[in-house]
Structure formats: structure tokens, C-alpha cells
Motif scaffolding. Structure first.
Motif, mmCIF file in Angstrom:
data_model
loop_
_atom_site.group_PDB
_atom_site.id
_atom_site.type_symbol
_atom_site.label_atom_id
_atom_site.label_comp_id
_atom_site.label_asym_id
_atom_site.label_seq_id
_atom_site.Cartn_x
_atom_site.Cartn_y
_atom_site.Cartn_z
ATOM 1 N N TYR A 31 0.836 -1.202 0.000
ATOM 2 C CA TYR A 31 0.000 0.000 0.000
ATOM 3 C C TYR A 31 0.871 1.253 0.000
ATOM 4 O O TYR A 31 0.644 2.197 -0.766
ATOM 5 C CB TYR A 31 -0.915 -0.038 1.218
ATOM 6 N N VAL A 32 1.883 1.264 0.872
ATOM 7 C CA VAL A 32 2.813 2.393 0.910
ATOM 8 C C VAL A 32 3.575 2.487 -0.407
ATOM 9 O O VAL A 32 3.834 3.586 -0.919
ATOM 10 C CB VAL A 32 3.774 2.237 2.101
ATOM 11 N N MET A 33 3.928 1.345 -0.972
ATOM 12 C CA MET A 33 4.646 1.331 -2.239
ATOM 13 C C MET A 33 3.837 2.003 -3.338
ATOM 14 O O MET A 33 4.389 2.767 -4.148
ATOM 15 C CB MET A 33 4.977 -0.109 -2.638
ATOM 16 N N LEU A 34 2.547 1.741 -3.403
ATOM 17 C CA LEU A 34 1.698 2.347 -4.435
ATOM 18 C C LEU A 34 1.666 3.859 -4.316
ATOM 19 O O LEU A 34 1.754 4.576 -5.321
ATOM 20 C CB LEU A 34 0.279 1.779 -4.338
ATOM 21 N N ILE A 35 1.530 4.362 -3.092
ATOM 22 C CA ILE A 35 1.483 5.809 -2.905
ATOM 23 C C ILE A 35 2.828 6.433 -3.271
ATOM 24 O O ILE A 35 2.884 7.471 -3.947
ATOM 25 C CB ILE A 35 1.093 6.139 -1.456
ATOM 26 N N LEU A 41 6.647 9.177 -7.268
ATOM 27 C CA LEU A 41 7.815 9.105 -8.162
ATOM 28 C C LEU A 41 7.416 9.321 -9.616
ATOM 29 O O LEU A 41 8.150 9.958 -10.386
ATOM 30 C CB LEU A 41 8.508 7.750 -7.992
ATOM 31 N N ARG A 42 6.265 8.769 -10.002
ATOM 32 C CA ARG A 42 5.822 8.924 -11.397
ATOM 33 C C ARG A 42 5.369 10.356 -11.694
ATOM 34 O O ARG A 42 5.255 10.736 -12.865
ATOM 35 C CB ARG A 42 4.659 7.953 -11.664
ATOM 36 N N SER A 43 5.075 11.145 -10.640
ATOM 37 C CA SER A 43 4.630 12.525 -10.854
ATOM 38 C C SER A 43 5.788 13.503 -11.056
ATOM 39 O O SER A 43 5.560 14.665 -11.389
ATOM 40 C CB SER A 43 3.789 12.992 -9.658
ATOM 41 N N ILE A 44 7.030 13.053 -10.856
ATOM 42 C CA ILE A 44 8.192 13.933 -11.029
ATOM 43 C C ILE A 44 8.484 14.078 -12.519
ATOM 44 O O ILE A 44 8.694 13.079 -13.208
ATOM 45 C CB ILE A 44 9.421 13.356 -10.297
ATOM 46 N N PRO A 45 8.495 15.290 -13.054
ATOM 47 C CA PRO A 45 8.741 15.468 -14.501
ATOM 48 C C PRO A 45 10.140 15.010 -14.897
ATOM 49 O O PRO A 45 11.115 15.182 -14.150
ATOM 50 C CB PRO A 45 8.579 16.987 -14.695
ATOM 51 N N ASP A 46 10.237 14.452 -16.093
ATOM 52 C CA ASP A 46 11.535 13.956 -16.579
ATOM 53 C C ASP A 46 12.520 15.084 -16.871
ATOM 54 O O ASP A 46 13.741 14.888 -16.769
ATOM 55 C CB ASP A 46 11.319 13.134 -17.858
ATOM 56 N N ALA A 101 9.083 13.626 -3.760
ATOM 57 C CA ALA A 101 8.208 12.520 -3.364
ATOM 58 C C ALA A 101 7.825 12.583 -1.890
ATOM 59 O O ALA A 101 7.002 11.789 -1.439
ATOM 60 C CB ALA A 101 8.902 11.179 -3.654
ATOM 61 N N LEU A 102 8.410 13.525 -1.146
ATOM 62 C CA LEU A 102 8.172 13.607 0.297
ATOM 63 C C LEU A 102 6.698 13.805 0.659
ATOM 64 O O LEU A 102 6.214 13.172 1.615
ATOM 65 C CB LEU A 102 9.026 14.724 0.901
ATOM 66 N N PRO A 103 5.921 14.659 -0.043
ATOM 67 C CA PRO A 103 4.499 14.774 0.316
ATOM 68 C C PRO A 103 3.749 13.452 0.197
ATOM 69 O O PRO A 103 2.873 13.152 1.026
ATOM 70 C CB PRO A 103 3.972 15.805 -0.697
ATOM 71 N N LYS A 138 -1.150 19.689 8.969
ATOM 72 C CA LYS A 138 -0.599 21.038 8.838
ATOM 73 C C LYS A 138 0.864 20.986 8.398
ATOM 74 O O LYS A 138 1.299 21.781 7.551
ATOM 75 C CB LYS A 138 -0.734 21.779 10.169
ATOM 76 N N ALA A 139 1.619 20.058 8.979
ATOM 77 C CA ALA A 139 3.010 19.891 8.554
ATOM 78 C C ALA A 139 3.085 19.419 7.103
ATOM 79 O O ALA A 139 3.957 19.875 6.337
ATOM 80 C CB ALA A 139 3.715 18.893 9.468
ATOM 81 N N LEU A 140 2.173 18.540 6.701
ATOM 82 C CA LEU A 140 2.142 18.072 5.318
ATOM 83 C C LEU A 140 1.842 19.205 4.350
ATOM 84 O O LEU A 140 2.446 19.296 3.274
ATOM 85 C CB LEU A 140 1.087 16.959 5.189
ATOM 86 N N ASN A 141 0.925 20.076 4.713
ATOM 87 C CA ASN A 141 0.592 21.220 3.853
ATOM 88 C C ASN A 141 1.784 22.157 3.694
ATOM 89 O O ASN A 141 2.007 22.717 2.614
ATOM 90 C CB ASN A 141 -0.609 21.972 4.422
ATOM 91 N N LYS A 142 2.558 22.339 4.766
ATOM 92 C CA LYS A 142 3.747 23.181 4.660
ATOM 93 C C LYS A 142 4.779 22.578 3.709
ATOM 94 O O LYS A 142 5.433 23.294 2.944
ATOM 95 C CB LYS A 142 4.357 23.394 6.044
#
Length: 322
Positions: free
Chosen positions: A201-205, A210-215, A240-242, A314-318
């Protein structure tokens, strides 16, 4: 050819309008768009209130009373904050909370590290990555009852495969230790099972992150002659931290409510070594029948999880706004 579908739709709408009673059609035509929207969502809101909000309000009410579910005809008397005081002053409950915190910390740590590592490897798109992705996701698709019974069999000291694997690598006799019967090993046995089941489950997220990072960011880094190690720590991990934090949030909330896996594997034993907060709550409510006190305990758990999750969001939003 282009007019045929529209003609069919118009005829269908006309037939539907003719079949609708005149009074209903007139009322609907007289309503605004906002009123029609409320007309459709009101049943859903009523269902959510009945399933989620009402039980919460009822539990809050019971937490201030001496109500017992096994004595429904007894007089219900308000006791003020006495139930909350007893819960907060009970050392057994604090031990259960510490046990829960132990499970939450280690399961999240292992699942995050292993899940992100697997996502990073699969994102490389090596040959057969689609097949291995499917294989890795299998544990997450299984029922907790199936996983619990499956691992309980693996942990058997006489016939279980787990002890023989440990014996093969360490040389320790398979029957010399028991994962579920040892005070020291039982908590780690549950952590291993939960990690095995929910790491995909964590792997999928993480993989989605990772796939959202532009090439083109990696291409620019290669132009600047940045090494792969520098790209990983300067591009991959920060971007990928968020998603990693989101996975930690989801798994933290779920693991704080851990119940089924512990009950299937150890039942809270040996002794009370693996008795998490949810099992203590169940025993208070359905074995001791202290409904008012267990309701107070449930409200305390809800406030604790809600408060910690709110701070974490709140920390995630920052992090997302950086």
C-alpha cells in the motif's frame, strides 16, 4: 450519422417526460438547481449522519454516565468526568497505549522504508516490472483473517516454515523458540505480519509520487553533471516527500486502530504483551461491560488520533507548499 444519437436522446427524454406524472414534473420544474442538488444529496447526508455522527454523539453521552450494556433496564446516572479520570489514571490503559505506540512506530518505519525502496526499484521500469508489481500487491489484496491464519501457521515452532528459515540462516534449532508464545518475540511477530501485508500500500502511494516527477528535471540535473546519488537526495526524495508523508498518515491512523491482526495472532498475549488499545477497549466494553467507561476511553482515543492527525496534516501542507 451525427444526428442519429441526438435524435434518439431527444426521443428518450420526450418519452420520459410523458411518463412522468404532471404534478411531479411541475414541482421539479419549479425548483432551482440548488434545490434539486439538495434533493439528491439529502439521503446520502442522512445516511452518513445515522452511521457516523449519531454513534459518536451517543458515545459522548454514554461517557458521562454509568450505563452498562448488559443492564439496559438499570437506572442511568450521570457521573460527570469520573469515567475520564478513571481511564487516565489506569496504569493498564497506559501500558496498552505504549504497546500501541510501539506497533505504530515500528510498522510505519519498516513499511515506509521498504515501500519507498520497492517503489524506487519498480519506477526504473526494468524488464518484467509489471509482473513483479502484481506479485508485490498480492498481500494487500488478502483478507486480514486469511493473513492472520496463514502467518499463525507459519509461526508454528514444530511445522512452521518461518522457524526453519531462521534456523537455516542462524543455526538455531527450529523448536527452540516460539514467535507467538514469547514475550520478547510476539510483538515483533505482529510487526512482521503487518509490514508484509501493508508495505505494498505504501509502495503504491510512493510510486505515484515518483511517477509525478517530470523527466525534464532529471534531464536538467544530468546537464549539470549531477550524480545519481545527488539526484536522488536533491530531486527524488524532496519531490516525493508529500506522498511519503501521506502514506505515513494513512498507515498511522490505521495502525493506531490495529485489532484484527493482533486478535488472530496472539489475542493480546502472551499475558498482555501485545494488548493494544483497541483490544483493551473491547474488553472494557464487551467483557467487563463498563460501557460508560469504555465510551470515555473511545472518546479519548478519537481526540488523540484526531489531534495528532490535524497537526500532521498542517506539517504536510507546509511541505507541499515549499
Amino acid at each position: 450519422m451525427t444526428d442519429a444519437p441526438s435524435t434518439i436522446a431527444e426521443r428518450s427524454a420526450e418519452m420520459l417526460a410523458r411518463s412522468t406524472p404532471t404534478t411531479i414534473a411541475a414541482r421539479v420544474r419549479g425548483l432551482s438547481d440548488r434545490a434539486i442538488a439538495w434533493l439528491f444529496i439529502t439521503p446520502t447526508i442522512a445516511l452518513l449522519l445515522a452511521i457516523n455522527i449519531f454513534p459518536l454523539i451517543w458515545a459522548v453521552y454514554l461517557s458521562f454516565t454509568n450505563f452498562r450494556a448488559n443492564r439496559p433496564n438499570a437506572e442511568v446516572v450521570g457521573v460527570g468526568l469520573r469515567n475520564y479520570q478513571r481511564v487516565l489514571n489506569d496504569p493498564d490503559i497506559w501500558i496498552a497505549m505504549q504497546t500501541t505506540a510501539h506497533f505504530v512506530f515500528w510498522t510505519i518505519l519498516f513499511q515506509t522504508v521498504i515501500g519507498f525502496a520497492l517503489a524506487y526499484l519498480i519506477d526504473r521500469k526494468f524488464r518484467g516490472h509489471a509482473f513483479w508489481t502484481t506479485v508485490i500487491l498480492i498481500p494487500m489484496m488478502l483478507s486480514p483473517a486469511v493473513v492472520g491464519n496463514f502467518w499463525r501457521f507459519l509461526y508454528q515452532p514444530q511445522i512452521g516454515l518461518f522457524n526453519y528459515i531462521v534456523s537455516f540462516f542462524s543455526g538455531i534449532p527450529p523448536s527452540s523458540f516460539e514467535m507467538l508464545g514469547s514475550v520478547t518475540l510476539a510483538p515483533w511477530a505482529i510487526i512482521v505480519v503487518d509490514t508484509w501485508m501493508w508495505t505494498p500500500y505504501v509502495m503504491l502511494i510512493c510510486l505515484a509520487g515518483l511517477r509525478s516527477i517530470p523527466d525534464y528535471i532529471y534531464e536538467a540535473a544530468e546537464v549539470d553533471r549531477a550524480s545519481s546519488w545527488r539526484q536522488f537526495w536533491s530531486i527524488t526524495v524532496p519531490m516525493a516527500l508529500p506522498f511519503i508523508m501521506l502514506a505515513v498518515l494513512f498507515r498511522g491512523i490505521e495502525n493506531f486502530k490495529m485489532f484484527d491482526m493482533v486478535m488472530l495472532l496472539t489475542g493480546g498475549g502472551p499475558g498482555s504483551t501485545t494488548e493494544v488499545a483497541s483490544i483493551t477497549l473491547k474488553r472494557e466494553a464487551f467483557e467487563s461491560w463498563l460501557t460508560g467507561r469504555s465510551s470515555a476511553f473511545a472518546i479519548i482515543l478519537f481526540v488523540a488520533v484526531f489531534g495528532l492527525a490535524n497537526i500532521y496534516v498542517k506539517a504536510l501542507n507546509k511541505v507541499k507548499q515549499r
